[in-house]
Scaffold this active site. Structure first.
Site: not given
Ligand SMILES: NC(=O)c1ccc[n+]([C@@H]2O[C@H](COP(=O)([O-])OP(=O)(O)OC[C@H]3O[C@@H](n4cnc5c(N)ncnc54)[C@H](OP(=O)(O)O)[C@@H]3O)[C@@H](O)[C@H]2O)c1
Length: 261
Positions: A136, A149
């Protein structure tokens, strides 16, 4: 990069960025092992993909479940691990419940590192293999409202750099790709409104997925997405006081929104 020859374990596949990555990779013919916690979401995603894919519903913080996932990866001879699972929490640090701090470090850091460690023998056995860690902007810029975070993603960034150097005499490539704010369920309406008020741009998950694939294709070991975020990452490394002053001007707004979170 010949994506159609890749066999990829993708964590966080049921999330916004994970889903976009799964679709982009499947369109390129990659064979996928999708991991998340929700079986229905994983089955629906697998049904949507243009090529057959396997999935496993696992809580990555559970050691036994993680081990079962590694076994499935071994059966499929996985040669790329994409660590996209992650959790976030917006709010002032003194109001964050201790269990939320634990959950974030447990998944974003401990489980991610331990899954990578368990996958290494398999990856090292391949002619060529890849580890892609989703970081991130907040892994490089400490930002008010996201203290734990930021800590977790800074840890992942340091881990990626060290592991890349440790594996420099192998054929395992380590990439760290750091998106800026992205429109997924990770950010609730409070965060989306805060970003709009602060003028922080948000990418679509599809833009992030394309950028991740491009980073791997271009062998970019560390890539920060978005402009001016890339500039601020550099400024923060060289003259952090400049970024301190810029964020000081945003603090009252962040505090106001944190009160609503
Ligand atoms: N969205 C943003 O603004 C953003 C910005 C920068 C970086 N990121 C990074 O990009 C990555 C993906 O983010 P996203 O936005 O796609 O998030 P998201 O839509 O909230 O998805 C999170 C994913 O992580 C899984 N997860 C959560 N807890 C878990 C656990 N204990 N065991 C296994 N799986 C688990 C969830 O599975 P379930 O749904 O099945 O619980 C889901 O598939 C993350 O690493 C995040 O930090 C996101």
């Amino acid at each position: 990069m010949h994506w159609s020859e890749r066999r990829i374990l993708l964590t966080g596949a049921s999330g916004g960025i994970g889903r976009a990555l799964a679709l982009a990779l499947a369109r390129r013919g990659a064979r996928l092992l999708l991991a998340g916690r929700k079986p229905t979401a994983l089955q629906a995603l697998a049904d949507e993909l243009p090529v057959p894919a396997e999935w496993r519903a696992v809580d990555l913080c559970d050691t036994d479940a993680r081990q079962r996932l590694v076994e499935a990866a071994r059966e499929l001879d996985i040669d790329m691990l994409i660590n996209a699972a992650g959790v976030n929490h917006f709010g002032l640090f003194d109001a964050q419940p201790p269990e939320s701090v634990s959950e974030m470090i447990a998944l974003n850091v401990t489980a991610t590192l331990q899954l990578t460690q368990a996958m290494l023998p398999l990856l090292k056995a391949d002619d060529e293999a890849w580890i892609v860690n989703l970081g991130s902007t907040f892994g490089a810029i400490g930002y008010p409202g996201y203290a734990s975070y930021c800590a977790s993603k800074a840890a992942l960034r340091g881990f990626s750099q060290a592991l890349r150097r440790e594996l420099a005499d192998t054929r395992v490539h380590v990439h760290y790709v750091a998106p800026r704010a992205t429109r997924t369920a990770m950010n609730d309406v409070t965060v989306d409104t805060l970003n709009a008020e602060l003028g922080n741009a948000m990418d679509s998950p599809e833009q992030v997925a394309d950028a991740v694939l491009r980073a791997v294709e271009q062998r970019a070991v560390e890539r920060h997405l978005g402009w001016p975020e890339r500039l601020f990452v550099r400024l923060n490394a060289v003259v952090p006081g400049v970024v301190d002053r810029a964020l000081r001007r945003q603090l009252a707004t962040i505090q106001r929104f944190a009160g609503r979170a």
